[in-house]
Design an enzyme around this catalytic site. Structure first.
Site, PDB file in Angstrom:
ATOM      1  N   CYS A 330      97.231  62.709 -24.553  1.00 45.52           N
ATOM      2  CA  CYS A 330      96.343  63.588 -23.664  1.00 45.52           C
ATOM      3  C   CYS A 330      96.053  62.884 -22.547  1.00 45.52           C
ATOM      4  CB  CYS A 330      95.325  63.722 -24.353  1.00 45.52           C
ATOM      5  SG  CYS A 330      94.903  64.837 -25.653  1.00 45.52           S
ATOM      6  N   ARG A 429      97.212  77.447 -23.985  1.00 40.15           N
ATOM      7  CA  ARG A 429      95.545  76.901 -24.270  1.00 40.15           C
ATOM      8  C   ARG A 429      95.583  75.799 -23.466  1.00 40.15           C
ATOM      9  NH1 ARG A 429      95.370  71.555 -26.426  1.00 40.15           N
ATOM     10  NH2 ARG A 429      94.349  71.675 -28.192  1.00 40.15           N
TER      11      ARG A 429
HETATM   12  P1  XMP Z   1      97.299  62.361 -31.627  1.00 41.12           P
HETATM   13  O1  XMP Z   1      96.244  61.295 -30.671  1.00 41.12           O
HETATM   14  O2  XMP Z   1      96.964  62.915 -33.008  1.00 41.12           O
HETATM   15  O3  XMP Z   1      96.164  63.747 -30.524  1.00 41.12           O
HETATM   16  O4  XMP Z   1      98.348  62.529 -31.164  1.00 41.12           O
HETATM   17  C1  XMP Z   1      96.610  65.151 -30.643  1.00 41.12           C
HETATM   18  C2  XMP Z   1      95.841  65.880 -31.190  1.00 41.12           C
HETATM   19  O5  XMP Z   1      96.029  66.133 -29.231  1.00 41.12           O
HETATM   20  C3  XMP Z   1      95.773  67.499 -28.604  1.00 41.12           C
HETATM   21  N1  XMP Z   1      96.192  67.786 -27.376  1.00 41.12           N
HETATM   22  C4  XMP Z   1      96.599  67.208 -26.208  1.00 41.12           C
HETATM   23  N2  XMP Z   1      95.428  66.879 -25.420  1.00 41.12           N
HETATM   24  N3  XMP Z   1      97.009  67.288 -23.752  1.00 41.12           N
HETATM   25  C5  XMP Z   1      95.737  67.042 -24.364  1.00 41.12           C
HETATM   26  O6  XMP Z   1      94.544  66.806 -23.560  1.00 41.12           O
HETATM   27  C6  XMP Z   1      98.092  67.854 -24.746  1.00 41.12           C
HETATM   28  O7  XMP Z   1      98.634  68.287 -24.179  1.00 41.12           O
HETATM   29  C7  XMP Z   1      97.723  67.892 -26.208  1.00 41.12           C
HETATM   30  N4  XMP Z   1      98.682  67.995 -26.727  1.00 41.12           N
HETATM   31  C8  XMP Z   1      97.716  67.980 -28.211  1.00 41.12           C
HETATM   32  C9  XMP Z   1      95.118  68.272 -29.842  1.00 41.12           C
HETATM   33  O8  XMP Z   1      93.982  68.814 -29.849  1.00 41.12           O
HETATM   34  C10 XMP Z   1      95.863  67.723 -30.248  1.00 41.12           C
HETATM   35  O9  XMP Z   1      95.965  68.196 -32.273  1.00 41.12           O
END
Ligand code: XMP
Length: 509
Positions: A330, A429
């Site tokens: 993120c 999203r």
């Molecule tokens: P981890 O830390 O487990 O996080 O890799 C997975 C979660 O991150 C969110 N997610 C995103 N958040 N930009 C964001 O701000 C993105 O591109 C993105 N893609 C995923 C999502 O909640 C996921 O479960």
């Protein structure tokens, strides 16, 4: 020693999991006495507090099946070309039976022995059903097994043939070497799985095609998979004994049709996928699902404050997904200036959720086993993981060799340009219109090192969390939540130096 969670969080600074430790407790029970049973929503209980994220590099049917087998649950992502494709993934999970391959590679009557050899070379399969149009769901014509073609040898390019001892060449039509349907032993999908397994054993078959009443191919029962079959005492089952499965949808009007398809496929849980869940779009979608499909549980989100949580619980959410900008891929907090440190977000929203009877899914930033235990200690009922599960065998995508000869798989944020350009669902999203020429990414695209199979990794995570509970001195998630709320379990913030001390340090190499 230490302070209560309430005291620790009273500083209002915004803490992450890395900013604190849980104080150890007294151990008078074995790690095997620790139960991790928990609720992901008001009405869905699972035996392991683990959820795989609805990301297109994390959860399709393969991941959802393995998550459910070990007591967690997978949420099928919504970035498929068609909603029917997402529903088909749910169906694969719901239909999962040990040894049964629901999407076997099929051949068609116009295929040749060469096509079978290619299947064997590329995927390692030693047999394939032949169906009228080469797909699952069409009429079964016959079955080819290795015994029908393994005397064909080919040169490296796969072109020339040297038939040994019989007339079969790569050009031989598949219909000449297959066992045709009249002579074939087949199983019925309507029969109990044990009956099909018995057929396979009694007739010493390597593979048994499974058909419906119209003789259309539905699955393949494989001896090798059956031999590997084992008991999964903690598996997450629905009331009819099928594995639990969730799926994510966005808040667009047309996604209501997707929800209908997912429900038809047997989905147990819908996750409304949005980076900021407190919006009119989400409330509309949530209320529509609860009205149209009252038996389907809905996790709404994402939220990070009590105010956001209240809005969604008032609108009918059965669970809340918490996290904004905490995920490993993120960049939301840098780009949008919005988000919250995940420890504080989980703690605040969980306290509120507890007062309303709504479980919390701590989503993002789970880097290792201890982070799971910490998220639960702050009040989450389950954790959702993306990066930690990416690049496992069961995650979508192929491995490739990255820099330094490291075997990797792709892992990308759903708000990365990559994912947003690929699918409108990802854009939704992050509140981005398809027509918008200027797209602001909120995530990055990366690779992750091969982590091996979830069949090893998930049991490791479960056992790791059980050990954490034992160290804290609690035997269950409920006991942990109650003791943290009552101030009986204490915490301590740690300085930057304490964080360094807590990691691996002072080693020569
Ligand atoms: P981890 O830390 O487990 O996080 O890799 C997975 C979660 O991150 C969110 N997610 C995103 N958040 N930009 C964001 O701000 C993105 O591109 C993105 N893609 C995923 C999502 O909640 C996921 O479960």
């Amino acid at each position: 020693d230490g302070e209560t969670a309430q005291e620790m969080m009273a500083h209002k600074g915004g803490l992450t999991f890395n900013d604190f430790n849980v104080m150890p407790g007294f151990i008078n029970f074995s790690v095997h006495d620790v139960s991790l049973e928990t609720n992901i929503t008001r009405n869905i209980k699972i035996k392991a507090p683990l959820v795989s994220s609805p990301m297109d590099t994390v959860t399709e049917s393969g991941m959802a099946i393995v998550m459910a087998l070990y007591g967690g649950i997978g949420i099928i992502h919504g970035n498929f070309p068609k909603p029917e494709d997402q529903a088909a993934e749910v169906l694969k999970v719901k239909r999962f039976k040990q040894g049964f391959v629901m999407q076997p590679h099929c051949l068609k009557p116009s295929s040749t022995a060469y096509d079978m050899i290619q299947i064997k070379k590329m995927f390692g399969y030693t047999g394939a059903p032949v169906t009228e149009d080469g797909r699952v769901g069409s009429k079964l014509i016959g079955m080819v097994t290795s015994r029908d073609f393994d005397f064909i040898t080919m040169d490296v390019a796969g072109q020339k043939s040297t038939p040994i001892g019989d007339e079969v060449t790569p050009n031989t039509p598949i219909t000449e070497i297959m066992v045709p349907v009249g002579k074939l032993i087949v199983g019925k999908i309507s029969d109990p799985p044990e009956a099909c397994q018995k057929l396979l054993k009694e007739h010493r078959l390597g593979k048994l095609p499974i058909v419906n009443d119209d003789n259309e191919l539905i699955a393949l029962l494989c001896r090798s998979d059956l031999l590997k079959a084992r008991d999964y005492p903690n598996a997450s089952y629905d009331s009819s004994g099928q594995l639990l499965c969730g799926a994510a949808v966005n808040t667009r009007e047309e996604s209501r049709h997707t929800v209908d398809l997912l429900v038809e496929a047997g989905v147990d849980l819908i996750v409304i996928d949005s980076s900021n869940g407190s919006s009119t779009y989400q409330i509309d979608m949530l209320q529509w699902i609860k009205k149209q499909h009252p038996n389907i549980e809905v996790v709404a989100g994402n939220v990070v404050t009590r105010q956001q949580a209240k809005v969604l619980i008032d609108a009918g959410a059965d669970g809340l997904r918490v996290g904004m900008g905490s995920g490993s891929i993120c960049i939301t907090q840098d780009i949008m200036a919005v988000g919250r440190a995940q420890g504080t977000a989980v703690y605040d929203v969980s306290r509120y959720g507890r007062s309303r009877g709504v479980p919390i899914v701590a989503d993002g930033g789970i880097r290792d086993v201890g982070y799971i235990t910490k998220a639960l200690a702050l009040g989450a009922s389950v954790v959702m993981m993306g990066g930690l599960l990416a690049a496992t065998t069961e995650a979508p995508g192929e491995y490739f060799w990255g820099p330094g000869g490291v075997r990797v798989k792709k892992y990308r944020g759903m708000g990365s340009l990559d994912a947003m350009e690929a699918h409108a669902s990802s854009q939704d999203r992050y509140f981005t219109a398809e027509s918008d020429q200027i797209k602001v990414a909120q995530g990055v695209s990366a690779t992750m090192k091969d982590r091996g199979s979830c069949h090893k990794f998930i049991p490791y995570l479960v056992r790791g969390v059980q050990h954490g509970f034992q160290d804290i001195g609690v035997r269950s998630v409920t006991e942990l939540h109650d003791k943290v709320a009552g101030g009986d379990i204490r915490f301590e913030r740690r300085s930057t130096n304490a964080q360094l001390e807590g990691g691996v340090h002072s080693l020569h190499s």
